[in-house]
Design an enzyme around this catalytic site. Structure first.
Site, PDB file in Angstrom:
ATOM      1  N   ARG A   1       0.571  -7.415 -13.678  1.00  0.00           N
ATOM      2  CA  ARG A   1       0.353  -6.144 -14.378  1.00  0.00           C
ATOM      3  C   ARG A   1      -1.007  -6.075 -15.065  1.00  0.00           C
ATOM      4  O   ARG A   1      -1.323  -5.058 -15.673  1.00  0.00           O
ATOM      5  CB  ARG A   1       1.487  -5.899 -15.374  1.00  0.00           C
ATOM      6  CG  ARG A   1       2.788  -5.570 -14.642  1.00  0.00           C
ATOM      7  CD  ARG A   1       3.938  -5.132 -15.533  1.00  0.00           C
ATOM      8  NE  ARG A   1       3.571  -4.618 -16.816  1.00  0.00           N
ATOM      9  CZ  ARG A   1       4.002  -5.100 -17.992  1.00  0.00           C
ATOM     10  NH1 ARG A   1       4.820  -6.126 -18.012  1.00  0.00           N
ATOM     11  NH2 ARG A   1       3.621  -4.565 -19.115  1.00  0.00           N
ATOM     12  N   ASN A   2      -1.810  -7.131 -14.984  1.00  0.00           N
ATOM     13  CA  ASN A   2      -3.145  -7.059 -15.561  1.00  0.00           C
ATOM     14  C   ASN A   2      -3.989  -6.141 -14.682  1.00  0.00           C
ATOM     15  O   ASN A   2      -3.976  -6.259 -13.457  1.00  0.00           O
ATOM     16  CB  ASN A   2      -3.781  -8.450 -15.653  1.00  0.00           C
ATOM     17  CG  ASN A   2      -5.030  -8.429 -16.502  1.00  0.00           C
ATOM     18  OD1 ASN A   2      -6.018  -7.788 -16.153  1.00  0.00           O
ATOM     19  ND2 ASN A   2      -4.989  -9.126 -17.623  1.00  0.00           N
ATOM     20  N   ALA A   3      -4.717  -5.235 -15.293  1.00  0.00           N
ATOM     21  CA  ALA A   3      -5.460  -4.209 -14.554  1.00  0.00           C
ATOM     22  C   ALA A   3      -6.853  -4.656 -14.115  1.00  0.00           C
ATOM     23  O   ALA A   3      -7.569  -3.882 -13.482  1.00  0.00           O
ATOM     24  CB  ALA A   3      -5.568  -2.946 -15.417  1.00  0.00           C
TER      25      ALA A   3
ATOM     26  N   THR B   1      -7.947  -5.313 -20.252  1.00  0.00           N
ATOM     27  CA  THR B   1      -7.192  -5.023 -19.030  1.00  0.00           C
ATOM     28  C   THR B   1      -5.770  -5.576 -19.096  1.00  0.00           C
ATOM     29  O   THR B   1      -4.989  -5.368 -18.185  1.00  0.00           O
ATOM     30  CB  THR B   1      -7.919  -5.614 -17.800  1.00  0.00           C
ATOM     31  OG1 THR B   1      -7.990  -7.039 -17.936  1.00  0.00           O
ATOM     32  CG2 THR B   1      -9.302  -5.015 -17.649  1.00  0.00           C
TER      33      THR B   1
END
Length: 170
Positions: A38-40, A145
């Protein structure tokens, strides 16, 4: 238990450095920067630099290098239960060697922080000890992020991170 970070992703063409604080538990387990699903970070880099979401880690690294972007963390190691920067034991931190890094990568002129903790630790622990000939660098904090930073949507984060697009080519 102490967590040890990673070496930089960088080559001699780098003109931009993106700094995080310390890899997450998922990243440490995978031995990859920004491995949490889920880190952007990687979706943002893909959107800005033209890489698709299906790239493997070696191709993601090459995407950064092709755009003259280096990636590293402020901390070489620290004690941190879990992945939240707020849980870093400040008495345990060890800072990476930035004088050596900037000496090996003299083209770097801009440093972007991936969130507030990276900027805070750099300004507290790196900047005061940095050799005088590296003080010309331009610094800017960008929104984290991390999925823990939910104040902005991914499209809003992409818009904020657009500042790196094209800067690395100058």
């Amino acid at each position: 238990m102490m967590n040890d970070g990673f070496g930089p992703i960088a080559d001699d063409k780098a003109s931009v450095l993106i700094l995080g604080s310390m890899p997450s538990v998922a990243s440490l387990q995978a031995q990859e920067y920004y491995a949490h699903s889920r880190n952007a970070f990687w979706p943002i880099m893909g959107a800005l630099l033209g890489g698709g979401g299906g790239l493997g880690y070696p191709q993601r690294q090459q995407l950064l290098l092709a755009n003259h972007i280096a990636l590293w963390d402020v901390l070489r190691s620290c004690y941190r239960p879990g992945s939240l920067d707020a849980n870093i034991d400040m008495k345990s931190i060890q800072i990476n060697d930035f004088d050596g890094f900037y000496t090996r990568h003299p083209g770097i002129s801009r440093v972007y922080f991936n969130g507030g903790m990276a900027e805070k630790m750099y300004r507290l622990h790196v900047l005061p000890a940095l050799q005088e000939h590296f003080l010309h660098l331009h610094y800017q904090r960008l929104p984290s992020t991390s999925p823990a930073y939910a104040s902005l949507t991914v499209p809003q984060k992409i818009a904020a991170w657009e500042v790196i697009k094209g800067v690395a080519d100058k």
